[in-house]
Design a protein around this motif. Structure first.
Motif, PDB file in Angstrom:
ATOM      1  N   LYS B   7     -12.883  43.949  25.819  1.00 19.51           N
ATOM      2  CA  LYS B   7     -11.602  44.497  25.381  1.00 19.51           C
ATOM      3  C   LYS B   7     -11.783  45.912  24.803  1.00 19.51           C
ATOM      4  O   LYS B   7     -11.227  46.881  25.302  1.00 19.51           O
ATOM      5  CB  LYS B   7     -10.991  43.544  24.340  1.00 19.51           C
ATOM      6  CG  LYS B   7      -9.773  44.095  23.626  1.00 19.51           C
ATOM      7  CD  LYS B   7      -8.632  44.274  24.588  1.00 19.51           C
ATOM      8  CE  LYS B   7      -7.479  44.969  23.858  1.00 19.51           C
ATOM      9  NZ  LYS B   7      -6.488  45.445  24.779  1.00 19.51           N
ATOM     10  N   VAL B  11     -10.714  49.793  26.601  1.00 18.11           N
ATOM     11  CA  VAL B  11      -9.616  50.672  26.170  1.00 18.11           C
ATOM     12  C   VAL B  11     -10.165  52.069  25.863  1.00 18.11           C
ATOM     13  O   VAL B  11      -9.587  53.081  26.272  1.00 18.11           O
ATOM     14  CB  VAL B  11      -8.888  50.090  24.934  1.00 18.11           C
ATOM     15  CG1 VAL B  11      -7.795  51.034  24.465  1.00 18.11           C
ATOM     16  CG2 VAL B  11      -8.309  48.735  25.253  1.00 18.11           C
ATOM     17  N   LEU B  12     -11.301  52.106  25.146  1.00 12.67           N
ATOM     18  CA  LEU B  12     -11.890  53.410  24.818  1.00 12.67           C
ATOM     19  C   LEU B  12     -12.249  54.163  26.099  1.00 12.67           C
ATOM     20  O   LEU B  12     -11.968  55.351  26.247  1.00 12.67           O
ATOM     21  CB  LEU B  12     -13.150  53.232  23.952  1.00 12.67           C
ATOM     22  CG  LEU B  12     -13.832  54.537  23.555  1.00 12.67           C
ATOM     23  CD1 LEU B  12     -12.974  55.342  22.582  1.00 12.67           C
ATOM     24  CD2 LEU B  12     -15.208  54.282  22.932  1.00 12.67           C
ATOM     25  N   LYS B  14     -10.932  53.868  29.010  1.00 15.37           N
ATOM     26  CA  LYS B  14      -9.700  54.329  29.675  1.00 15.37           C
ATOM     27  C   LYS B  14      -9.195  55.612  29.001  1.00 15.37           C
ATOM     28  O   LYS B  14      -8.851  56.590  29.669  1.00 15.37           O
ATOM     29  CB  LYS B  14      -8.634  53.224  29.595  1.00 15.37           C
ATOM     30  CG  LYS B  14      -7.326  53.557  30.272  1.00 15.37           C
ATOM     31  CD  LYS B  14      -6.290  52.477  29.995  1.00 15.37           C
ATOM     32  CE  LYS B  14      -4.888  53.011  30.209  1.00 15.37           C
ATOM     33  NZ  LYS B  14      -3.866  52.154  29.623  1.00 15.37           N
ATOM     34  N   GLN B  65      -8.061  49.492  16.841  1.00 11.27           N
ATOM     35  CA  GLN B  65      -7.340  48.909  17.984  1.00 11.27           C
ATOM     36  C   GLN B  65      -7.956  49.374  19.301  1.00 11.27           C
ATOM     37  O   GLN B  65      -7.983  48.658  20.288  1.00 11.27           O
ATOM     38  CB  GLN B  65      -5.864  49.321  17.923  1.00 11.27           C
ATOM     39  CG  GLN B  65      -5.005  48.635  18.960  1.00 11.27           C
ATOM     40  CD  GLN B  65      -3.569  49.142  18.978  1.00 11.27           C
ATOM     41  OE1 GLN B  65      -3.250  50.161  18.363  1.00 11.27           O
ATOM     42  NE2 GLN B  65      -2.702  48.439  19.664  1.00 11.27           N
ATOM     43  N   ILE B  66      -8.443  50.616  19.306  1.00 14.14           N
ATOM     44  CA  ILE B  66      -8.984  51.180  20.535  1.00 14.14           C
ATOM     45  C   ILE B  66     -10.463  50.858  20.709  1.00 14.14           C
ATOM     46  O   ILE B  66     -10.934  50.573  21.801  1.00 14.14           O
ATOM     47  CB  ILE B  66      -8.728  52.706  20.549  1.00 14.14           C
ATOM     48  CG1 ILE B  66      -7.225  52.944  20.708  1.00 14.14           C
ATOM     49  CG2 ILE B  66      -9.521  53.406  21.650  1.00 14.14           C
ATOM     50  CD1 ILE B  66      -6.768  54.333  20.402  1.00 14.14           C
ATOM     51  N   ILE B  67     -11.187  50.887  19.594  1.00 12.16           N
ATOM     52  CA  ILE B  67     -12.638  50.764  19.716  1.00 12.16           C
ATOM     53  C   ILE B  67     -13.138  49.367  19.365  1.00 12.16           C
ATOM     54  O   ILE B  67     -14.222  48.964  19.768  1.00 12.16           O
ATOM     55  CB  ILE B  67     -13.313  51.855  18.830  1.00 12.16           C
ATOM     56  CG1 ILE B  67     -14.590  52.353  19.485  1.00 12.16           C
ATOM     57  CG2 ILE B  67     -13.524  51.394  17.405  1.00 12.16           C
ATOM     58  CD1 ILE B  67     -15.081  53.666  18.906  1.00 12.16           C
TER      59      ILE B  67
END
Lengths: 453, 121
Positions: B7, B11-12, B14, B65-67
């Motif tokens: 997860k 995201v990172l 992307k 949330q991103i990392i």
């Protein structure tokens, strides 16, 4: 077109600041400046960023206060709030206060920021285009460069126009068709304090009488058959600008009283509506009719006449402007050459004499058409007399106003009747009581003369 | 750890447009800057300074949330909400300890990525 786009990022989270900076800089046209507090942002506002992204939770600073300070400095700088949480009521309040957008910090932030920048860039380009067009329009209606004339009558017009631009006084322009009434109205608007507002022209004579009220004041949806949507009228459209009511003398009496009320109350009511809308509009009217005479005959309301009279400007007929004809002819040929990228052209001395001798029933508009046609007809750099072709549709009476040789009169009379009877030689011979062979001979002579044989 | 990798770094990755160097830079900034925020949350809980706890939890959650993994993000939201509500059931202390443990796992994982950048390719 603008390429560079400056974004000020205000963010005290080092990690997020770097992420935003990276995303925005992916387009090399974007210039990014980063600030970790509002104080530094305010110090640098003079550099006019195209966008500010503001972290809503900026340490101890109140983001709302900061937004107010930026808006006070320059209300046109778009501010996008970037917030750690989705809070609809806060977002709505901020949007009401004038922020451009509210976005939440998540994995879609990058795409949203890009979209915002894309839209803003389009807006910047449109604004630049609009400003450029405004400048062009202002130049187009610059008195000195486009309203040509040295005659005393035109000098008087210029003096009155200079006076008209200083206030919002209603201006009433009179003059024959083609004397340039709308040009004067535009000249006044684009040199007045209202020049950034709209100039809206309405020709009363060109609109069916049952539609004029809706055209001027707008209508509510369903107010009459065909009114499928609510529509604002020309007065509302011209808010903060100027409305030019051309051929005001053609307005029917019923609408005259409605117009009077609008001018007195400075508000309009749409057809089928009951809500008054305040308007701030300068009014310029024009007519070729003698309004005093119209009032005397009961065709124009006296109270409206006095309300509209304001500063009267009377435009002289072209045949009363002497050498202005040549000045205008030179101006029109120069403009035509420029627009069509033609080689330089001048008038032969005889051409100037011919132009001066004509009566111009269509005034400046007719002269312009004659000159443009001459430029097309001319085979060289000099416009010769035969390149000047006066309108064959001029009234017979006007043929007689020109001072010229009897022979020229004869040719003009023949041309007039040939035009009138669709070149039916037999019919023209009968009307003029001359033989067909005489007509053929005269046509040959006209042709020879036109080509200098 | 596998769950977080799928997860978190997806995201990172992307957001970094697959730019490994930028991913490493962001991981480095995260490791340098976030311990200060964690410490502020800890001291805030200790000193019952709930405003400080709420503010730093709010700040931290965007990068987490991103990392990080979703459970760590949810934990920070809980801490922020508990701080806002005045911690009526005295749950913050426990939540703070859980945060410390989970963040330490995340830091270890990220340090490993910095030492083995090839694993990001």
């Amino acid at each position: 077109m603008a390429n560079n786009f400056t974004v000020f990022i205000v963010e005290d989270d080092e990690w997020y600041l770097r992420m935003l900076e990276y995303h925005i800089r992916m387009n090399p046209d974007n210039i990014v400046e980063a600030y970790v507090n509002g104080k530094d942002l305010l110090k640098n506002l003079y550099r006019k960023p195209d966008l500010i992204t503001l972290d809503y939770s900026l340490g101890d600073e109140n983001a709302n206060e900061l937004i107010k300070k930026v808006k006070n400095y320059d209300p046109d700088i778009p501010i996008v709030i970037i917030s750690g949480q989705e809070d609809v009521s806060t977002a709505v309040d901020l949007l009401r206060e004038g922020v451009y957008d509210y976005i939440v910090k998540d994995e879609d932030t990058k795409d949203r920021i890009w979209n915002i920048i894309k839209h803003l860039k389009q807006n910047v380009n449109l604004k630049e285009e609009l400003n450029q067009l405004r400048q062009e329009v202002a130049h187009k209606y610059d008195f000195s460069s486009t309203m040509v004339g040295e005659s005393p009558a035109m000098q008087k017009v210029f003096t009155l126009m200079e006076k008209a631009v200083k206030t919002n006084i209603t201006v009433s322009i009179t003059g024959d068709t083609g004397t340039g009434k709308e040009m004067v109205a535009k000249g006044i608007h684009y040199h007045s304090k209202r020049s950034n507002g709209p100039f809206v022209a309405v020709n009363m004579a060109a609109i069916p009488s049952d539609l004029i009220e809706s055209e001027l004041f707008g209508h509510e949806k369903g107010s009459f058959t065909g009114a499928n949507i609510q529509r604002i009228g020309k007065f509302e459209e011209a808010n903060k600008g100027t409305v030019f009511l051309d051929e005001i003398g053609d307005l029917d009496l019923n609408l005259q009283s409605k117009l009077l009320r609008v001018l007195q109350e400075k508000e309009v009511t749409k057809v089928g509506g009951n809500k008054n809308v305040a308007i701030d509009v300068r009014v310029i009217v024009a007519t070729h009719k003698d309004l005093v005479e119209e009032v005397e005959h009961g065709r124009f309301r006296e109270d409206l006449f006095y309300r509209l009279l304001g500063l009267p400007i009377k435009l002289p007929a072209l045949n009363k402007r002497g050498n202005d004809i040549i000045l205008l002819a030179k101006f029109f040929i120069k403009e035509f050459i420029k627009e069509n990228e033609l080689e330089e052209m001048t008038f032969a001395p005889e051409t100037a004499s011919k132009l001066l001798a004509y009566s111009y029933p269509g005034n400046v508009r007719e002269l312009k058409a004659i000159i443009e046609l001459a430029a097309v007809m001319s085979d060289g750099k000099i416009i010769e007399p035969h390149d000047i072709i006066f309108s064959p549709k001029k009234p017979m009476a006007n043929l007689m106003l020109e001072e010229k040789a009897l022979r020229r009169h004869t040719f003009d009379i023949l041309s007039y009747y040939l035009e009138k009877y669709d070149n039916n030689i037999l019919k023209v011979a009968k009307v003029l009581d001359i033989g067909k062979s005489t007509i053929y001979r005269m046509l040959k002579e006209m042709e020879d003369e036109a080509y200098g044989k | 750890m596998k769950h977080m990798e799928n997860k978190g770094l997806t995201v990172l990755r992307k957001l970094c447009n697959n730019d490994v160097n930028f991913m490493l830079e962001m991981i480095n900034i995260f490791l340098q800057s976030t311990p200060k925020s964690i410490l502020k949350i800890k001291t805030g809980i200790r000193d019952a300074d709930l405003e400080q706890v709420g503010n730093y939890a709010h700040k931290l959650k965007s990068s987490i949330q991103i990392i990080g993994d979703p459970s760590l993000h949810s934990l920070l939201i809980s801490i922020e909400n508990l701080a806002k509500e005045g911690d009526p059931n005295k749950q913050l202390l426990k939540a703070g300890m859980e945060l410390e443990n989970k963040v330490e796992v995340l830091y270890t994982y990220l340090r490993d990525k910095l030492e083995n950048p090839d694993s990001l390719v």
